[in-house]
Design a protein around this motif. Structure first.
Motif, mmCIF file in Angstrom:
data_model
loop_
_atom_site.group_PDB
_atom_site.id
_atom_site.type_symbol
_atom_site.label_atom_id
_atom_site.label_comp_id
_atom_site.label_asym_id
_atom_site.label_seq_id
_atom_site.Cartn_x
_atom_site.Cartn_y
_atom_site.Cartn_z
ATOM 1 N N ALA A 121 -62.421 57.425 46.942
ATOM 2 C CA ALA A 121 -63.801 57.761 47.315
ATOM 3 C C ALA A 121 -64.027 57.536 48.810
ATOM 4 C CB ALA A 121 -64.791 56.939 46.503
ATOM 5 N N ARG A 122 -63.459 56.464 49.345
ATOM 6 C CA ARG A 122 -63.586 56.206 50.796
ATOM 7 C C ARG A 122 -62.805 57.256 51.596
ATOM 8 N NH1 ARG A 122 -62.831 50.997 49.108
ATOM 9 N NH2 ARG A 122 -60.682 50.971 49.864
ATOM 10 N N ASP A 123 -61.592 57.570 51.131
ATOM 11 C CA ASP A 123 -60.780 58.564 51.842
ATOM 12 C C ASP A 123 -61.464 59.932 51.889
ATOM 13 O OD1 ASP A 123 -58.847 56.656 52.295
ATOM 14 O OD2 ASP A 123 -57.448 57.420 50.780
ATOM 15 N N LEU A 124 -62.192 60.254 50.830
ATOM 16 C CA LEU A 124 -62.907 61.528 50.783
ATOM 17 C C LEU A 124 -64.339 61.416 51.301
ATOM 18 C CD1 LEU A 124 -61.489 62.879 47.442
ATOM 19 C CD2 LEU A 124 -61.387 64.050 49.639
ATOM 20 N N ASP A 125 -64.759 60.209 51.610
ATOM 21 C CA ASP A 125 -66.093 59.945 52.135
ATOM 22 C C ASP A 125 -67.184 60.416 51.169
ATOM 23 O OD1 ASP A 125 -67.768 58.799 54.034
ATOM 24 O OD2 ASP A 125 -67.989 60.653 55.160
ATOM 25 N N VAL A 126 -67.039 60.016 49.903
ATOM 26 C CA VAL A 126 -68.024 60.357 48.884
ATOM 27 C C VAL A 126 -69.352 59.706 49.252
ATOM 28 C CG1 VAL A 126 -68.650 60.089 46.447
ATOM 29 C CG2 VAL A 126 -66.293 60.638 47.082
ATOM 30 N N LYS A 127 -70.419 60.538 49.276
ATOM 31 C CA LYS A 127 -71.731 60.044 49.701
ATOM 32 C C LYS A 127 -72.801 60.143 48.628
ATOM 33 C CE LYS A 127 -70.859 61.124 54.404
ATOM 34 N NZ LYS A 127 -71.119 61.408 55.680
ATOM 35 N N ALA A 128 -72.518 60.837 47.544
ATOM 36 C CA ALA A 128 -73.531 61.051 46.513
ATOM 37 C C ALA A 128 -72.836 61.101 45.155
ATOM 38 C CB ALA A 128 -74.267 62.364 46.775
#
Length: 171
Positions: A121-128
């Motif tokens: 999630a951090r690597d993909l920069d999940v924001k929502a």
């Protein structure tokens, strides 16, 4: 004066989170996320699906739009799996029991994995929640979608079908 500006600029750069610099974006390569099965007995990575179109969906048990997206994801998987689509739901709950209760109420007929340490999630920069990534057969992120409303299902399906229609190799 110039030295102060340089010091402030350097300080600002060192406090900027790295993930905003390397965040996933359309046209970039999807990271090789290491995931585990919901029971924790198996692990796998996104790269192992390199010959498939991926619909990667991040979800959590506390997310009402996530519950609304599961029927769509089940339909997508049922209808397009044989054409080369791999639907992967990645759970971000800290407590596995929360995810299991959600899945008992909203069954998934597609692959479900856990990202307990949230590295993917951090690597993909999940924001929502939910956030979906459509990845082509070459591992390139082609579409990012935040949230889910049932009225968006048709457009998301069309995007997946377009990627499936593309040639699988450049040989």
């Amino acid at each position: 004066m110039n030295q102060r500006i340089l010091v402030l600029l350097f300080a600002a750069l060192t406090v900027t989170p790295i993930r905003t610099i390397i965040a996933a974006e359309v046209g970039g390569n999807a990271p090789d996320c290491l995931l585990s099965s919901m029971n924790g007995e198996q692990s796998y990575s996104l790269k192992q699906f390199h010959d498939k179109v991926l619909y990667v969906d991040f979800w959590a048990s506390w997310c009402p739009p996530c519950a609304k997206s599961f029927p769509f994801l089940n339909d997508l998987n049922r209808d397009l799996k044989d054409s080369g689509l791999q639907v992967i739901g990645i759970n971000l709950d800290q407590e596995p029991e929360d995810a299991k209760a959600f899945l008992a109420k909203y069954p998934a007929n597609f692959s479900v994995a856990s990202d307990i340490n949230e590295k993917c999630a951090r690597d993909l920069d999940v924001k929502a929640m939910p956030t979906a990534y459509l990845v082509d057969r070459h591992g390139v992120i082609r579409h990012i979608h935040f949230g889910f409303r049932p009225g968006e299902a048709k457009a998301l399906r069309v995007l997946a079908e377009q990627l499936l229609a593309e040639k699988s190799g450049q040989e």
